[in-house]
Motif scaffolding. Structure first.
Motif: not given
Length: 634
Positions: A194-203
């Motif tokens: 979830v943490t990495v996904g949240t970061l990755a989703a913010d271009a």
């Protein structure tokens, strides 16, 4: 590029394709985005008032704000404020520019405002607009040395107004630093995904991030989760996924630091360390990285910790250490603790002694100068590194208005196996960087162990004693990275029944509540605590204590209360269980003798220990030692 080697029974595999071509400097530009103006969190758990406060009709999304006619909005909020004082103190930037896009059917008024160290507000510039377009407001970074921030307000004076694409920008440096994020995880696969996904989703936040390195030390691995494939795809060639034996937080973060700073082009990189179980605000990564690009000299830049269970509460503004008391977290001058950020802003500028690695940026130059962390396995590794950097002339800046949400420390019970690492590692750090006066340290430790014994926390007292004994054995016990001692600690604590957490429904008959209330009203004056402790110890030894079983809430479970009884059912700080403490005279005597012996040794051997650990520091923090622990053969 796949490699594997063996450490004991563990296989270490790593895939470093993302680093084979090295880190690249971001493209040059005239303006650097210091922070974005966002109006909502990436999670619905966080209240809007952390980003923007509105009056009248308003609709706020992540990057768009719509105000109805007559409505007002202010970004004088935690994530809405620009930390002007810190930019003036630590960078050569002399002005900041607010840029935004607006559209209104009538007219709107925008005001750039500022505060000082005492929270007194002043208007910087105000401008009315009509129609649609781009607004640019400039503000000088002056009059902020001791404190203060900047923000903007909006009034929809006639008709609705929509605001988007808010940016605070500064003149960009000639060369921008490449950056990478390192996340260490151990059997928290879902949280990490979830943490990495949240970061990755913010271009926007990822624009200047060259790599995201996951160091997975668990048996339940992140790559096993369905979301991992999506994360890998969204990050493209930026993802680095490493596995290794569990070397604790120190081992996980050091591995990422080692790999990132070994890559071509990393001599001036920013390495951003991040916990796996936080609620991530990607904007914090952008702000830290921008700030680190503009400091006059490389500086550690830390994010603040916000409460995961109560998202508007600040854990602490900035911290320092008190080494004579083996104490990691103490407020620095001007800092605040437990503040409701919806009601109070951080106006005074504060300095930091160190910053926790829940999210913290380390420049490659600092890593090159100071080496890698101590192999402490757990606790004090981030503190020690911050102190080591500070002693070498590299400051830590805990940046306000840059935070992540972390599990609350007050919900973790003090009576835990982790306390071994807290005491042992605290002694190590104190011996290297403190004055480490044997009499002072021994007296303090014996006092703390005595408090545990009189409050019938025998297992925790034994944990403290073992921590001190292992410290006195010298640094060789760190040769395995701290893995083997885990089993020893659990076995030791299992001998003491009160260390076991039980469901509250299973235990305890309550005493007369009026009797307990009388007890709870008492709190000794600090100057008399020693006398009270001696009295309680005698009462416990002679058995002159209340024999009725009692239940005691966690917030009243101080040693001077619990020690008045022969049996107490004490609520665990987690509020999920209770511990049953029972007076045991022989156990108390045995532990007191052991404590006296180890503290006597500590008093006598303190100078030797200080020299031993100081001498060992370069060896055990070297890349060669850590490479051996990783088992990569690199």
């Amino acid at each position: 590029m796949e490699q594997a080697s063996t450490v004991g029974d563990a296989t270490v595999a790593h895939d470093l394709d993302a680093l084979k071509d090295g880190l690249s400097e971001p493209a040059p530009r005239d303006r650097l985005v210091a922070q974005r103006g966002l109006f909502a969190a990436p999670s619905p758990r966080v209240p809007q008032k952390m980003y923007v406060e509105t009056k009248g009709g308003a609709v706020a999304s992540r990057d768009e704000l719509v105000l109805r006619q007559g409505a007002h909005a202010s970004t004088n909020t935690y994530f809405g404020r620009f930390a002007a004082s810190f930019w003036q103190r630590w960078t050569a930037v002399t002005a900041v520019r607010l840029e935004l896009t607006y559209a209104t059917a009538g007219s709107a008024a925008f005001a750039l405002r500022a505060s000082d160290a005492k929270g007194r507000k002043r208007l910087v510039v105000r401008q009315e607009v009509t129609g649609s377009g781009t607004l640019v407001l400039d503000g000088k970074l002056d009059r902020f040395v001791d404190g203060g921030a900047m923000w903007f307000d909006i009034d929809a004076t006639a008709g609705d107004v929509t605001v988007t694409d808010v940016r605070w920008t500064v003149d960009a440096p000639d060369h921008l630093r490449p950056a990478a994020v390192v996340i260490c995880t151990f059997n928290r696969a879902d949280d990490c995904a979830v943490t990495v996904g949240t970061l990755a989703a913010d271009a926007g936040a990822m624009a200047d991030i060259d790599a995201v390195c996951i160091v997975d030390q668990g048996t339940d691995q992140v790559k096993s989760r369905p979301a991992f494939a999506d994360i890998e795809e969204s990050l493209g060639g930026k993802l680095i996924y490493l596995t290794q034996p569990n070397l604790g937080g120190a081992g996980g973060f050091s591995r990422g630091m080692h790999e990132i700073t070994s890559a071509p082009g990393s001599a001036h990189a920013n390495v951003i360390l991040m916990d796996d179980d936080i609620l991530c605000e990607p904007e914090t990564v952008l702000r830290m990285n921008a700030f680190a690009n503009m400091t006059l000299k490389p500086a550690i830049v830390g994010a603040q910790m916000l409460s995961l269970s109560n998202p508007q509460i600040l854990h602490v503004s900035a911290e320092r250490e008190v080494l004579d008391e083996i104490k990691a977290g103490a407020l620095t001058p001007g800092a605040m603790m437990g503040v409701d950020l919806g009601k109070k802003n951080q106006e005074r500028r504060f300095d930091a002694g160190w910053n926790g690695w829940w999210t913290c940026l380390l420049p490659a130059e600092v890593i090159a100068d100071c080496g890698l962390p101590l192999p402490l396995f757990f606790q004090w590794d981030d503190i020690e590194y911050g102190i080591r950097a500070r002693f070498a002339g590299h400051p830590t800046v805990t940046l306000p208005n840059a935070g992540v949400w972390h599990a609350d420390f007050h919900l973790k019970d003090y009576d835990d196996w982790a306390r071994y690492f807290s005491i042992r590692n605290g002694l190590i750090v104190s011996s290297i960087y403190g004055r480490f006066d044997g009499t002072t340290i021994a007296k303090y430790l014996f006092r703390k162990i005595s408090e545990l014994i009189v409050s019938m926390q025998y297992g925790l007292a034994a944990t403290f004693i073992k921590a001190a004994e292992d410290f006195l054995a010298g640094p060789d016990f760190l040769d395995d990275g701290g893995q083997s001692v885990l089993g020893e600690i659990r076995e030791l604590r299992a001998r003491y029944p009160e260390t076991v957490a039980r469901p509250a429904v299973e235990v305890g008959a309550e005493a007369d509540p009026h009797t307990q209330m009388d007890v709870w009203k008492f709190e000794p004056d600090e100057s008399r605590e020693g006398l009270v402790l001696a009295k309680r110890a005698v009462q416990q030894f002679l058995g002159k204590v209340d024999g009725r079983p009692v239940t005691i809430p966690a917030h009243y479970a101080s040693w001077w209360h619990v020690s008045l009884f022969s049996q107490a059912t004490v609520t665990d700080a987690s509020q999920n269980a209770v511990r049953v403490r029972r007076r045991d005279k022989q156990t108390a005597l045995d532990l007191t003798r052991q404590a006296a012996k180890v503290c006597w040794r500590l008093r006598k051997e303190a100078p030797q220990m200080k020299a031993t650990y100081t001498e060992a520091l370069p060896r055990i923090t070297s890349r060669e030692n850590w490479t051996r622990l990783y088992g990569t053969g690199a």
